[in-house]
Design an enzyme around this catalytic site. Structure first.
Site, PDB file in Angstrom:
ATOM      1  N   ASP A  34     -84.669  17.945  31.341  1.00  0.00           N
ATOM      2  CA  ASP A  34     -83.709  19.039  31.119  1.00  0.00           C
ATOM      3  C   ASP A  34     -82.384  18.818  31.860  1.00  0.00           C
ATOM      4  OD1 ASP A  34     -84.488  19.401  33.708  1.00  0.00           O
ATOM      5  OD2 ASP A  34     -85.278  21.430  33.447  1.00  0.00           O
ATOM      6  N   GLY A  35     -82.231  17.675  32.498  1.00  0.00           N
ATOM      7  CA  GLY A  35     -80.952  17.374  33.147  1.00  0.00           C
ATOM      8  C   GLY A  35     -80.941  17.623  34.646  1.00  0.00           C
ATOM      9  N   ARG A  86     -59.588  22.224  48.650  1.00  0.00           N
ATOM     10  CA  ARG A  86     -58.233  22.748  48.434  1.00  0.00           C
ATOM     11  C   ARG A  86     -58.226  24.243  48.134  1.00  0.00           C
ATOM     12  NH1 ARG A  86     -55.657  18.389  44.426  1.00  0.00           N
ATOM     13  NH2 ARG A  86     -57.837  18.086  43.893  1.00  0.00           N
ATOM     14  N   HIS A 119     -58.676  18.088  53.372  1.00  0.00           N
ATOM     15  CA  HIS A 119     -57.376  18.623  52.980  1.00  0.00           C
ATOM     16  C   HIS A 119     -56.827  19.636  53.981  1.00  0.00           C
ATOM     17  CE1 HIS A 119     -54.049  19.396  50.425  1.00  0.00           C
ATOM     18  NE2 HIS A 119     -54.301  20.686  50.456  1.00  0.00           N
ATOM     19  N   ASP A 158     -44.300  15.405  50.301  1.00  0.00           N
ATOM     20  CA  ASP A 158     -43.790  16.725  50.700  1.00  0.00           C
ATOM     21  C   ASP A 158     -43.861  16.855  52.216  1.00  0.00           C
ATOM     22  OD1 ASP A 158     -46.468  17.390  51.393  1.00  0.00           O
ATOM     23  OD2 ASP A 158     -46.860  17.910  49.311  1.00  0.00           O
ATOM     24  N   LYS A 181     -37.909  18.403  47.056  1.00  0.00           N
ATOM     25  CA  LYS A 181     -37.800  18.734  45.636  1.00  0.00           C
ATOM     26  C   LYS A 181     -36.706  19.784  45.459  1.00  0.00           C
ATOM     27  CE  LYS A 181     -41.872  19.125  43.303  1.00  0.00           C
ATOM     28  NZ  LYS A 181     -43.034  19.817  42.744  1.00  0.00           N
ATOM     29  N   ARG A 183     -34.980  22.173  42.577  1.00  0.00           N
ATOM     30  CA  ARG A 183     -35.082  22.587  41.181  1.00  0.00           C
ATOM     31  C   ARG A 183     -33.676  22.691  40.590  1.00  0.00           C
ATOM     32  NH1 ARG A 183     -38.547  23.459  37.706  1.00  0.00           N
ATOM     33  NH2 ARG A 183     -40.348  23.283  39.075  1.00  0.00           N
ATOM     34  N   ASP A 207     -50.273   9.648  50.620  1.00  0.00           N
ATOM     35  CA  ASP A 207     -50.733  11.039  50.549  1.00  0.00           C
ATOM     36  C   ASP A 207     -52.230  11.080  50.834  1.00  0.00           C
ATOM     37  OD1 ASP A 207     -50.499  13.761  50.211  1.00  0.00           O
ATOM     38  OD2 ASP A 207     -49.940  13.692  48.095  1.00  0.00           O
TER      39      ASP A 207
END
Ligand code: R5P
Length: 282
Positions: A34-35, A86, A119, A158, A181, A183, A207
């Site tokens: 059944d997994g 995260r 993180h 960042d 960054k 915009r 990163d």
């Protein structure tokens, strides 16, 4: 002491066992019709090091089963990559704190936990046993040194990753900066190094995680527009979801590498020595 691992961390666990001059336990992993996951561990020891990256729900279940299979022993849990880290707070009412759920699920049956470039370090407090975090920044630095780049510029994507970039750069005494960054319109953003120029330089973007690769792909394209000679990227956890690796290479990035916290064919940096060192120390 022996090392045992889940299916997704077999290579790293074997390297850890080698570094500790001990054996890795053979585990047969399979599924019921059944997994449902099933596993059968070979001969164990009174002291076990359990290595298992949580990369998805299946690897979380397999890791929980493995901890239970070792329930006669003193178990030290090594969590090279921890998915759900995260979601470390409630960003909106009604959301779970998923990192806390995973930490709570993995605390019973282990004496302590070792994570790698988690993180958010606050997540360590959600384990009910002592937890420490290791960093591969210096190992990424050593990898970059092996590329023999001429005066590379190390860039964090960042400001949040700036300390990491600084630690990487300290290996070679290289310059480092972070991308900013701006915009320009609803659809247009510009990314440039905050203080230094990338023109005619080899740039390495570093990163903790590359997930969709969106951040670094945009950055790399802009750095080339700004006259960068070559762009490389290195991260600890190569999640590479939705074709991220190819997306990055398609922007002209010379090389994309990650560590073996998530085992990939581009895992050219190993967490094994750091993990073995931490296990020996404490
Ligand atoms: C974010 O805080 C992380 O450090 C990474 O920058 C992020 O997870 C990368 O995501 P993506 O590869 O999807 O742009």
């Amino acid at each position: 002491m022996k090392v045992i691992c889940t299916e997704k961390s077999q290579v790293l666990a074997t390297q850890v066992a080698k570094a500790l001059k001990t054996k890795v336990v053979d585990v047969k992993y399979s599924r019921f019709p059944d997994g449902e996951h099933y596993l059968l561990a070979g001969e164990m020891d009174d002291e076990m090091v359990i290595v298992g990256s949580v990369v998805d729900s299946d690897s979380l279940v397999q890791l929980m089963l493995l901890v239970d299979a070792c329930d006669h022993a003193t178990n030290r849990l090594v969590l090279p990559y921890m998915a759900y880290a995260r979601q470390d707070k409630r960003f909106k009412a009604g959301e779970p704190i998923s990192s806390r759920v995973v930490a709570r699920a993995l605390s019973p049956g282990v004496s302590d936990v070792i994570t790698v470039n988690i993180h958010e370090k606050e997540v360590l407090k959600s384990f009910s046993v002592p937890a420490q975090n290791l960093s591969l920044a210096k190992d990424i630095g050593s990898y970059i040194r092996s590329l023999h780049l001429d005066n590379p510029l190390i860039l964090a994507p960042d400001e949040g990753a700036m300390v990491f970039a600084e630690q990487v750069a300290s290996v070679g005494g290289w310059e480092y900066d972070h991308l900013e960054k701006t915009r320009l319109s609803g659809v247009e953003v510009r990314m440039t190094p905050r203080q230094l120029s990338a023109t005619s330089r080899s740039v390495v973007i570093v990163d903790d995680i590359i997930s969709t690769g969106g951040t670094i792909a945009t950055a790399a394209a802009m750095l080339y527009q700004q006259g960068a000679k070559d762009v490389f990227t290195a991260c600890v956890h190569g999640v590479f979801t939705g074709g991220a690796y190819v997306r990055l290479m398609a922007t002209g990035i010379r090389d994309v590498v990650c560590s073996d916290t998530i085992e990939r064919s581009c895992s050219r940096i190993s967490a094994a020595d750091r993990i073995a060192e931490a296990l020996r120390k404490s």
